[in-house]
Write a protein that holds these residues in place. Structure first.
Motif, PDB file in Angstrom:
ATOM      1  N   ARG A  64     -13.825  36.638   2.302  1.00 58.64           N
ATOM      2  CA  ARG A  64     -14.345  36.585   1.105  1.00 58.64           C
ATOM      3  C   ARG A  64     -15.656  36.571   1.002  1.00 58.64           C
ATOM      4  NH1 ARG A  64     -10.824  31.741   1.426  1.00 58.64           N
ATOM      5  NH2 ARG A  64     -12.694  30.791   1.287  1.00 58.64           N
ATOM      6  N   MET A  65     -16.598  36.286   1.834  1.00 56.75           N
ATOM      7  CA  MET A  65     -18.064  36.130   2.298  1.00 56.75           C
ATOM      8  C   MET A  65     -18.153  37.408   2.232  1.00 56.75           C
ATOM      9  SD  MET A  65     -19.067  32.747   3.939  1.00 56.75           S
ATOM     10  CE  MET A  65     -20.583  32.742   3.638  1.00 56.75           C
ATOM     11  N   GLY A  66     -17.315  38.999   3.314  1.00 60.56           N
ATOM     12  CA  GLY A  66     -17.970  39.716   3.582  1.00 60.56           C
ATOM     13  C   GLY A  66     -18.823  39.965   4.894  1.00 60.56           C
ATOM     14  N   VAL A  67     -17.891  38.832   5.549  1.00 63.49           N
ATOM     15  CA  VAL A  67     -18.524  38.994   7.172  1.00 63.49           C
ATOM     16  C   VAL A  67     -18.002  39.273   7.774  1.00 63.49           C
ATOM     17  CG1 VAL A  67     -19.578  37.207   8.519  1.00 63.49           C
ATOM     18  CG2 VAL A  67     -20.015  36.394   5.999  1.00 63.49           C
ATOM     19  N   SER A  68     -16.277  39.042   7.655  1.00 63.13           N
ATOM     20  CA  SER A  68     -15.182  40.135   8.210  1.00 63.13           C
ATOM     21  C   SER A  68     -14.917  41.145   7.763  1.00 63.13           C
ATOM     22  CB  SER A  68     -14.231  38.678   8.773  1.00 63.13           C
ATOM     23  OG  SER A  68     -13.862  38.730   7.783  1.00 63.13           O
ATOM     24  N   LEU A  69     -14.433  42.026   8.214  1.00 60.08           N
ATOM     25  CA  LEU A  69     -13.274  43.122   7.418  1.00 60.08           C
ATOM     26  C   LEU A  69     -12.308  42.880   7.372  1.00 60.08           C
ATOM     27  CD1 LEU A  69     -15.180  46.432   8.826  1.00 60.08           C
ATOM     28  CD2 LEU A  69     -15.443  45.275   6.574  1.00 60.08           C
ATOM     29  N   ALA A  70     -11.179  43.271   5.440  1.00 65.99           N
ATOM     30  CA  ALA A  70     -10.274  42.464   5.785  1.00 65.99           C
ATOM     31  C   ALA A  70      -9.406  43.331   5.069  1.00 65.99           C
ATOM     32  CB  ALA A  70      -9.856  41.264   4.418  1.00 65.99           C
ATOM     33  N   VAL A  71      -8.519  43.417   6.041  1.00 60.37           N
ATOM     34  CA  VAL A  71      -7.623  44.271   5.472  1.00 60.37           C
ATOM     35  C   VAL A  71      -6.652  44.591   5.057  1.00 60.37           C
ATOM     36  CG1 VAL A  71      -6.344  47.142   6.560  1.00 60.37           C
ATOM     37  CG2 VAL A  71      -8.150  45.717   8.014  1.00 60.37           C
ATOM     38  N   TYR A  72      -5.815  44.738   3.373  1.00 57.13           N
ATOM     39  CA  TYR A  72      -4.957  44.148   3.082  1.00 57.13           C
ATOM     40  C   TYR A  72      -3.950  45.134   2.957  1.00 57.13           C
ATOM     41  CZ  TYR A  72      -8.474  40.449   1.493  1.00 57.13           C
ATOM     42  OH  TYR A  72      -9.433  39.813   1.633  1.00 57.13           O
ATOM     43  N   GLN A  73      -4.031  46.119   3.297  1.00 59.74           N
ATOM     44  CA  GLN A  73      -2.274  47.549   3.374  1.00 59.74           C
ATOM     45  C   GLN A  73      -2.327  47.553   4.906  1.00 59.74           C
ATOM     46  OE1 GLN A  73      -1.392  48.531   0.487  1.00 59.74           O
ATOM     47  NE2 GLN A  73      -2.375  46.382  -0.353  1.00 59.74           N
ATOM     48  N   ALA A  74      -1.095  48.198   5.068  1.00 56.90           N
ATOM     49  CA  ALA A  74      -0.648  47.848   6.282  1.00 56.90           C
ATOM     50  C   ALA A  74      -1.421  48.985   7.419  1.00 56.90           C
ATOM     51  CB  ALA A  74       0.650  48.044   7.122  1.00 56.90           C
ATOM     52  N   HIS A  92     -23.727  48.775  12.018  1.00 56.39           N
ATOM     53  CA  HIS A  92     -25.061  47.772  11.424  1.00 56.39           C
ATOM     54  C   HIS A  92     -24.801  46.709   9.926  1.00 56.39           C
ATOM     55  CE1 HIS A  92     -29.857  47.554  11.001  1.00 56.39           C
ATOM     56  NE2 HIS A  92     -29.022  48.190  10.208  1.00 56.39           N
ATOM     57  N   GLU A  93     -24.421  47.493   9.000  1.00 52.39           N
ATOM     58  CA  GLU A  93     -24.162  47.054   7.843  1.00 52.39           C
ATOM     59  C   GLU A  93     -23.037  45.587   8.695  1.00 52.39           C
ATOM     60  OE1 GLU A  93     -22.027  47.289   4.241  1.00 52.39           O
ATOM     61  OE2 GLU A  93     -22.139  48.948   5.075  1.00 52.39           O
ATOM     62  N   LEU A  94     -22.318  45.278   9.476  1.00 49.72           N
ATOM     63  CA  LEU A  94     -21.696  44.620   9.644  1.00 49.72           C
ATOM     64  C   LEU A  94     -22.488  43.025  10.653  1.00 49.72           C
ATOM     65  CD1 LEU A  94     -18.000  45.515  10.253  1.00 49.72           C
ATOM     66  CD2 LEU A  94     -19.183  44.260   8.447  1.00 49.72           C
ATOM     67  N   MET A  95     -23.299  44.013  11.370  1.00 54.73           N
ATOM     68  CA  MET A  95     -24.514  43.233  12.068  1.00 54.73           C
ATOM     69  C   MET A  95     -25.191  42.599  10.990  1.00 54.73           C
ATOM     70  SD  MET A  95     -22.723  43.011  14.791  1.00 54.73           S
ATOM     71  CE  MET A  95     -23.944  42.500  16.017  1.00 54.73           C
ATOM     72  N   GLN A  96     -25.467  42.959   9.853  1.00 56.47           N
ATOM     73  CA  GLN A  96     -26.885  42.609   8.977  1.00 56.47           C
ATOM     74  C   GLN A  96     -26.633  41.573   8.386  1.00 56.47           C
ATOM     75  OE1 GLN A  96     -30.003  43.232   9.260  1.00 56.47           O
ATOM     76  NE2 GLN A  96     -29.462  45.000  11.086  1.00 56.47           N
ATOM     77  N   ARG A  97     -25.070  41.241   8.261  1.00 57.59           N
ATOM     78  CA  ARG A  97     -24.280  40.216   7.752  1.00 57.59           C
ATOM     79  C   ARG A  97     -23.949  39.006   8.077  1.00 57.59           C
ATOM     80  NH1 ARG A  97     -19.675  43.352   4.840  1.00 57.59           N
ATOM     81  NH2 ARG A  97     -20.656  45.459   3.179  1.00 57.59           N
ATOM     82  N   LEU A  98     -23.426  39.367   9.738  1.00 58.65           N
ATOM     83  CA  LEU A  98     -23.604  38.612  10.564  1.00 58.65           C
ATOM     84  C   LEU A  98     -25.040  37.465  10.642  1.00 58.65           C
ATOM     85  CD1 LEU A  98     -21.190  40.484  12.961  1.00 58.65           C
ATOM     86  CD2 LEU A  98     -20.779  38.565  11.536  1.00 58.65           C
ATOM     87  N   LYS A  99     -25.463  38.380  10.510  1.00 61.73           N
ATOM     88  CA  LYS A  99     -26.901  37.723  10.677  1.00 61.73           C
ATOM     89  C   LYS A  99     -27.530  36.180   9.628  1.00 61.73           C
ATOM     90  CE  LYS A  99     -29.256  40.849  13.601  1.00 61.73           C
ATOM     91  NZ  LYS A  99     -30.284  42.006  13.800  1.00 61.73           N
ATOM     92  N   GLN A 100     -26.757  37.002   8.526  1.00 60.96           N
ATOM     93  CA  GLN A 100     -27.525  36.425   7.754  1.00 60.96           C
ATOM     94  C   GLN A 100     -25.617  34.283   7.513  1.00 60.96           C
ATOM     95  OE1 GLN A 100     -29.899  36.642   5.612  1.00 60.96           O
ATOM     96  NE2 GLN A 100     -30.169  38.105   7.011  1.00 60.96           N
ATOM     97  N   PHE A 101     -25.234  34.695   8.237  1.00 63.63           N
ATOM     98  CA  PHE A 101     -24.143  34.029   8.404  1.00 63.63           C
ATOM     99  C   PHE A 101     -23.723  32.760   9.531  1.00 63.63           C
ATOM    100  CE2 PHE A 101     -19.350  33.113   9.522  1.00 63.63           C
ATOM    101  CZ  PHE A 101     -19.610  32.058   8.484  1.00 63.63           C
ATOM    102  N   ARG A 102     -25.098  31.807   9.556  1.00 65.57           N
ATOM    103  CA  ARG A 102     -25.123  30.766  10.310  1.00 65.57           C
ATOM    104  C   ARG A 102     -24.644  29.144   9.296  1.00 65.57           C
ATOM    105  NH1 ARG A 102     -24.459  33.406  13.660  1.00 65.57           N
ATOM    106  NH2 ARG A 102     -26.079  35.381  13.807  1.00 65.57           N
ATOM    107  N   LEU A 103     -24.488  28.553  10.327  1.00 67.38           N
ATOM    108  CA  LEU A 103     -24.090  27.525  10.293  1.00 67.38           C
ATOM    109  C   LEU A 103     -25.818  26.530   9.739  1.00 67.38           C
ATOM    110  CD1 LEU A 103     -22.335  26.093  13.591  1.00 67.38           C
ATOM    111  CD2 LEU A 103     -21.023  26.211  10.681  1.00 67.38           C
ATOM    112  N   GLU A 104     -24.718  25.328   8.919  1.00 68.17           N
ATOM    113  CA  GLU A 104     -26.443  24.388   8.381  1.00 68.17           C
ATOM    114  C   GLU A 104     -27.036  23.545   9.216  1.00 68.17           C
ATOM    115  OE1 GLU A 104     -29.464  23.061   5.139  1.00 68.17           O
ATOM    116  OE2 GLU A 104     -28.186  25.048   5.512  1.00 68.17           O
TER     117      GLU A 104
END
Length: 132
Positions: A64-74, A92-104
């Motif tokens: 839902r946050m766009g940090v992992s890629l979801a595949v809804y169609q087989a 590269h785009e995914l790695m940038q998103r992952l850098k922002q995804f951290r525990l508080e």
């Protein structure tokens, strides 16, 4: 999936230390589990297979946050996995998103404090019929 045989370094396993395997992997593929959230926290490119699930029904927060890629169609699974592995701009785009995804820091304590404060505010002093 037949396309996996084209890539001799692909390993599919449910055994061993999952965290160690994730750290060594270029891509993590799963469905809907806490482990996929953990791999995102580890900064690993992660694909969540959710065939025939509607986006609005997806319970995995990283999807839902766009940090992992979801595949809804087989029929999209192979293309998304290959893109996740070999397309440098996607990675590269995914790695940038992952850098922002951290525990508080102290996040669990903050949530507990919010809950307890909310409960305390909801409590009304007990008055028995004898106290009136």
């Amino acid at each position: 999936a037949p396309f996996i045989s084209r890539y001799p370094s692909v390993r599919v396993s449910a055994e061993g230390d999952a965290c160690k395997m994730a750290l060594a992997a270029d891509l993590i593929v799963g469905m809907d589990s806490e482990f996929l959230v953990e791999t995102c926290l580890l900064g690993k490119v992660t694909v969540s297979l959710q065939p025939n699930l509607m986006n609005m029904e997806d319970s995995l927060p990283t999807n839902r946050m766009g940090v992992s890629l979801a595949v809804y169609q087989a029929e999209e699974i192979e293309a998304v996995i290959e893109k996740s592995l070999f397309d440098t701009s996607t990675r590269h785009e995914l790695m940038q998103r992952l850098k922002q995804f951290r525990l508080e820091p102290n996040g669990s304590r903050k949530v507990a404090d919010l809950l307890l404060n909310g409960i305390d505010k909801q409590r009304q002093p007990f008055r028995s019929s004898n106290n009136r």
